[in-house]
Enzyme design. Structure first.
Site, mmCIF file in Angstrom:
data_model
loop_
_atom_site.group_PDB
_atom_site.id
_atom_site.type_symbol
_atom_site.label_atom_id
_atom_site.label_comp_id
_atom_site.label_asym_id
_atom_site.label_seq_id
_atom_site.Cartn_x
_atom_site.Cartn_y
_atom_site.Cartn_z
ATOM 1 N N ASN A 226 6.621 6.171 -0.467
ATOM 2 C CA ASN A 226 5.632 7.214 -0.316
ATOM 3 C C ASN A 226 4.543 7.093 0.584
ATOM 4 O O ASN A 226 3.435 6.466 0.337
ATOM 5 C CB ASN A 226 4.950 7.660 -1.743
ATOM 6 C CG ASN A 226 4.099 8.835 -1.709
ATOM 7 O OD1 ASN A 226 4.075 9.599 -0.733
ATOM 8 N ND2 ASN A 226 3.525 9.162 -2.724
ATOM 9 N N TRP A 227 4.719 7.269 1.909
ATOM 10 C CA TRP A 227 3.522 7.090 2.979
ATOM 11 C C TRP A 227 2.350 8.054 2.834
ATOM 12 O O TRP A 227 1.401 7.947 3.451
ATOM 13 C CB TRP A 227 4.337 7.526 4.415
ATOM 14 C CG TRP A 227 5.119 6.339 4.757
ATOM 15 C CD1 TRP A 227 5.759 5.075 3.946
ATOM 16 C CD2 TRP A 227 6.072 6.247 6.045
ATOM 17 N NE1 TRP A 227 6.561 4.520 4.949
ATOM 18 C CE2 TRP A 227 6.711 4.988 5.956
ATOM 19 C CE3 TRP A 227 5.923 6.976 7.186
ATOM 20 C CZ2 TRP A 227 7.644 4.599 7.179
ATOM 21 C CZ3 TRP A 227 6.703 6.790 8.167
ATOM 22 C CH2 TRP A 227 7.647 5.565 8.165
ATOM 23 N N LYS A 228 2.424 9.062 1.957
ATOM 24 C CA LYS A 228 1.277 10.008 1.531
ATOM 25 C C LYS A 228 0.773 10.548 3.163
ATOM 26 O O LYS A 228 1.785 10.919 3.929
ATOM 27 C CB LYS A 228 0.178 9.358 1.250
ATOM 28 C CG LYS A 228 0.717 8.674 0.018
ATOM 29 C CD LYS A 228 -0.390 8.125 -1.106
ATOM 30 C CE LYS A 228 0.388 7.380 -2.468
ATOM 31 N NZ LYS A 228 -0.837 6.952 -3.287
ATOM 32 N N HIS B 191 3.736 14.600 -7.920
ATOM 33 C CA HIS B 191 2.778 13.468 -7.775
ATOM 34 C C HIS B 191 1.551 13.943 -8.150
ATOM 35 O O HIS B 191 1.166 14.911 -8.048
ATOM 36 C CB HIS B 191 2.696 13.112 -6.231
ATOM 37 C CG HIS B 191 2.365 11.540 -5.978
ATOM 38 N ND1 HIS B 191 1.081 11.506 -6.019
ATOM 39 C CD2 HIS B 191 2.817 10.697 -5.769
ATOM 40 C CE1 HIS B 191 0.617 10.278 -5.805
ATOM 41 N NE2 HIS B 191 1.922 9.629 -5.616
ATOM 42 N N GLU C 49 -1.148 13.175 -7.233
ATOM 43 C CA GLU C 49 -2.187 13.665 -5.993
ATOM 44 C C GLU C 49 -2.091 14.918 -5.849
ATOM 45 O O GLU C 49 -2.920 15.790 -5.293
ATOM 46 C CB GLU C 49 -2.092 12.592 -4.892
ATOM 47 C CG GLU C 49 -2.853 11.449 -5.109
ATOM 48 C CD GLU C 49 -2.120 10.460 -4.058
ATOM 49 O OE1 GLU C 49 -1.412 10.371 -3.117
ATOM 50 O OE2 GLU C 49 -2.332 9.064 -4.324
ATOM 51 N N GLU D 175 4.174 6.987 -13.178
ATOM 52 C CA GLU D 175 3.163 6.646 -12.371
ATOM 53 C C GLU D 175 1.829 6.866 -13.215
ATOM 54 O O GLU D 175 1.248 7.994 -13.066
ATOM 55 C CB GLU D 175 3.158 7.260 -11.064
ATOM 56 C CG GLU D 175 4.262 7.123 -10.297
ATOM 57 C CD GLU D 175 3.791 7.290 -8.785
ATOM 58 O OE1 GLU D 175 4.054 6.294 -7.797
ATOM 59 O OE2 GLU D 175 3.500 8.236 -8.343
ATOM 60 N N GLY E 149 -2.933 2.987 -6.386
ATOM 61 C CA GLY E 149 -4.101 2.896 -5.277
ATOM 62 C C GLY E 149 -4.941 1.523 -5.218
ATOM 63 O O GLY E 149 -6.024 1.431 -4.914
ATOM 64 N N SER F 102 0.290 0.900 -7.661
ATOM 65 C CA SER F 102 -0.339 -0.634 -7.345
ATOM 66 C C SER F 102 0.963 -1.849 -6.941
ATOM 67 O O SER F 102 0.580 -2.918 -7.662
ATOM 68 C CB SER F 102 -1.558 -1.089 -8.134
ATOM 69 O OG SER F 102 -2.679 -0.498 -8.079
ATOM 70 N N GLY G 171 3.132 3.177 -2.597
ATOM 71 C CA GLY G 171 2.556 3.965 -2.009
ATOM 72 C C GLY G 171 1.909 3.198 -0.782
ATOM 73 O O GLY G 171 2.402 2.561 0.125
ATOM 74 N N GLY G 172 0.525 2.430 -0.935
ATOM 75 C CA GLY G 172 -0.244 1.754 0.075
ATOM 76 C C GLY G 172 0.495 0.684 0.601
ATOM 77 O O GLY G 172 0.616 0.323 1.837
HETATM 78 P P1 PGA Z 1 0.086 3.030 -4.800
HETATM 79 O O1 PGA Z 1 0.650 4.712 -4.791
HETATM 80 O O2 PGA Z 1 1.539 2.121 -4.493
HETATM 81 O O3 PGA Z 1 -0.771 2.923 -3.544
HETATM 82 O O4 PGA Z 1 -0.380 2.708 -5.893
HETATM 83 C C1 PGA Z 1 1.962 4.847 -5.641
HETATM 84 C C2 PGA Z 1 2.005 6.315 -5.480
HETATM 85 O O5 PGA Z 1 1.014 7.006 -5.479
HETATM 86 O O6 PGA Z 1 3.138 6.888 -5.400
#
Ligand code: PGA
Length: 259
Positions: A12-14, A99, A101, A169, A175, A217, A238-239
């Protein structure tokens, strides 16, 4: 016939990276690792802006594309929205829905449900995200997760179950660096509960086969424990999916594990 995968690693590159060249570079590195996997599907969910560029590079072995969100209508006067029909038309097969966010921006369970149904109707596989913002000793977060699942999956049919993945999640775990992730045994407990809730909703044993992923994370350091002890079918990253070497390591570890 399309290969059926048991393990998934989702990037998930956001809202990253900032330009198409960087997206192509990152994707190319990921692809090199993904094609070597034996039984893992890598789903790359870039900003939609880059999706066409990346899908034109080829839908290689073990790689699928996904959107990070979609709207519930097919077309019309909905400024700024993208429909599942358009997403499918860009050769993406997956869509992340719900998600945290997006929920933080005002998406309700009812909106998530409309998006889930629209995505399924258009032949997309949905990666439905659920997760509590905090854990309390009394366990009310489990009721919260149950409600998120029930409301997001209202009116979804048994037949559509094969088009659904659940991503657990926990919001408090997203994050950070590896230490912030959820403890693997707590992930396992939620995996068992998710399957129970799905069984309650759909009343078929196929509910127990729905893949459950973990996100929050994820890093190379915690990948093995999360998958092995958390008993998940894969990870939503994500990150660390923006750092090619780390994401490739995560793919390699997941692929090497026997579930
Ligand atoms: P993260 O993000 O790996 O940076 O914690 C995961 C996500 O929000 O899908």
């Amino acid at each position: 016939m399309a290969k059926v995968y048991k393990k998934f690693v989702v990037a998930n590159w956001k809202m990253n990276p900032l330009d198409a060249d960087s997206a192509v570079k990152l994707f190319s590195a990921i692809r090199e690792q993904a094609v070597r996997a034996r039984e893992t599907l890598v789903v790359v969910a870039p900003p939609l802006l880059f999706l066409n560029t990346l899908t034109r590079l080829g839908n290689d072995k073990n790689i699928s594309f996904g959107a990070q969100n979609c709207f519930w209508e097919e077309k019309g006067a909905y400024t700024g929205e993208i429909s599942p029909t358009m997403i499918k038309g860009m050769s993406a097969d997956y869509c992340i829905v719900g998600h945290s966010e997006r929920r933080a921006l005002g998406e309700t369970n009812e909106m998530v449900n409309r998006k889930v149904r629209a995505a399924l109707r258009n032949g997309l596989t949905v990666i439905l995200c659920i997760g509590e913002s905090e854990r309390d000793a009394e366990g009310t977060y489990l009721e919260f997760l149950e409600r998120e699942l029930h409301e997001a999956l209202a009116s979804v049919t048994k037949k559509q179950l094969s088009q659904i993945l659940i991503a657990y999640e926990p919001i408090w775990a997203i994050g950070g660096s590896a230490e912030r992730s959820c403890a693997p045994r707590d992930v396992h407990e939620v995996v068992i509960l998710i399957h129970k809730f799905l069984k309650d909703i759909f009343r078929v044993s196929a509910a127990l086969e729905v893949p459950v992923l973990y996100g929050g994370s994820v890093a190379p350091e915690n990948t093995e424990k999360l998958v092995r002890e958390g008993r998940v079918n894969g990870l939503l990253v994500g990150g660390q999916s923006l750092i090619a070497a780390n994401f490739c390591k995560i793919i390699e570890i997941v692929d090497s594990l026997v579930l």
